[in-house]
Design an enzyme around this catalytic site. Sequence first.
Site, PDB file in Angstrom:
ATOM      1  CG  ASN A   1      -8.041  -4.317   1.198  1.00  0.00           C
ATOM      2  OD1 ASN A   1      -7.189  -3.333   1.203  1.00  0.00           O
ATOM      3  ND2 ASN A   1      -7.569  -5.507   1.096  1.00  0.00           N
TER       4      ASN A   1
ATOM      5  CG  HIS B   1      -1.838  -1.211   1.268  1.00  0.00           C
ATOM      6  ND1 HIS B   1      -3.169  -0.863   0.809  1.00  0.00           N
ATOM      7  CD2 HIS B   1      -1.788  -2.325   1.792  1.00  0.00           C
ATOM      8  CE1 HIS B   1      -4.057  -1.948   0.967  1.00  0.00           C
ATOM      9  NE2 HIS B   1      -3.166  -2.985   1.506  1.00  0.00           N
TER      10      HIS B   1
END
Length: 492
Positions: free
Chosen positions: A138, A65
């Site tokens: 997510n 990420h």
Amino acid sequence: MDPYKHTPSSAFNSSFFTTNSGTPVWNNNSSLTVGSRGPILLEDYHLIEKLAQFDRERIPERVVHARGASAKGYFEVTHDISNLTCADFLRAPGVQTPLIVRFSTVIHERGSPETLRDPRGFAVKFYTREGNFDLVGNNIPVFFVRDGIKFPDMIHALKPNPKTHVQEPWRIMDHFSHHPESCHMFTFLFDDHGIPLNYRHMEGFGVHTFTLVNRAGKCTYVKFHWKPTCGLKYLSKQEAVVVGGSNHSHATKDLYDSIAAGNYPEWKLFIQTMNPSNEEMFDFDPLDVTKTWPEEMFPLQPVGRMVLNKNIDNFFAENEQLAFCPALIVPGVYYTDDKMLQTRIFSYADTQRHRLGPNYLMLPANAPKCAHHNNHHEGFMNFMHRDEEVNYFPSRFDAVRHAEQVPIPSRPVSGRREKVMLEKENNFAQPGVRYRSWPADRQERFIENWVDALSDSRVTHEIRSVWISYWSQCDKSLGQRIAAQLQSKSNM
Ligand code: HEM
């Protein structure tokens, strides 16, 4: 005012340049040299400080990420769920809590394009009156694997080849062929869902099952869902090439521009709930992160809304230094025994101590906005000014006491020490249902993505057969169609 009191940012207001230690800098254009042509003198302290500071500007990027965009706003409760949880920030309709959100891609580096096929992170930090609550989810409601011990290997397989530094399908196909539980996640990743239009038009999911605990100690399993009010939109494979080719930061720009124009992105928060005593009644394990809870059995219940109405003021301080952690819960919310969630409870704070230093929670974006106190102190880069002399507990000189005990799950936990899989794997039913729910053109695009990946020259016959077998177990015709298209491609 105490002239010796440490006030780091309020004094950052000189009208002329200074060194970090405040000495006036009378020339920021020319280095100090012997004669007009040099050499340069080491005694040019300002030059050396300037270069040394620049040389250290980058901090380690997140191991996953790394690429993300953040924004600030608030959460507002719209529906009363105080029967389910004693969480203060959910106490009544109308209650608002400030928050910061970071959206991200997962696999590639800090400067990588935002158009790649990849899950998107959807991390929300609620600054509640009882500490920070991080919902680190997510845009896909399930995950690749269900035990965190597999996470480092699966990320290695998804990341660029350590030799070529290119993401290569054969490594992904090879690795996940050992993990049939990943089929469900791939029905999102290799579907249209795998390339969202931008961050505003995507859903968010807490993904794991969490526990809500009410004042009486009653526990309820819960899943969190964020739904964007502007709807879901995706980029086709072809559109992604065009968008990414012209602006590799299109999603960051879209988020910033939209907030700057007063077009505030909004998501509604829903929950699904389950009585933990019923957890064995289903053909899936509710603590299995590769499964969704069917909405016809567990309807979405509205809870509140999130509005992003303020852009961040500084990318480094409010994006790079931002630290989310699934371990950060508040009274009224608790973990479950989900093995993936349990491993995450360790990993985030661990990586953040490495990435940002041991006092990363003092950084303004990460610090709680409510009063807080403990005896943890000192350490690298500690910038908290503390006057008290008593930094130990217990003490008759310190009035600080324990907080009131909050209810946590009371169900006894017992069992043998084991390293085993969950009993109810049921890897293929939900992906099959999802595939059959799509119209023909969407099914075709999914198949095309699989045929492309399995056509990588280093994907062996064995790996192909394993995947065809998995997809056939999800849906017989799906396996047959992938096999037939692979066959005709190899005949060409
Ligand atoms: C970020 C580890 C599973 C969502 C990260 C980071 C690490 C990590 C080390 C970087 C954090 C930082 O440097 O600040 C793991 C491990 C997992 C796991 C070990 C499994 C055991 C998951 C799952 C989800 C998820 C299942 C989704 C539910 C995220 C998000 C971020 C992140 C959204 C980015 C947070 C941000 O924007 O800063 N993860 N992760 N991870 N992870 Fe995980």
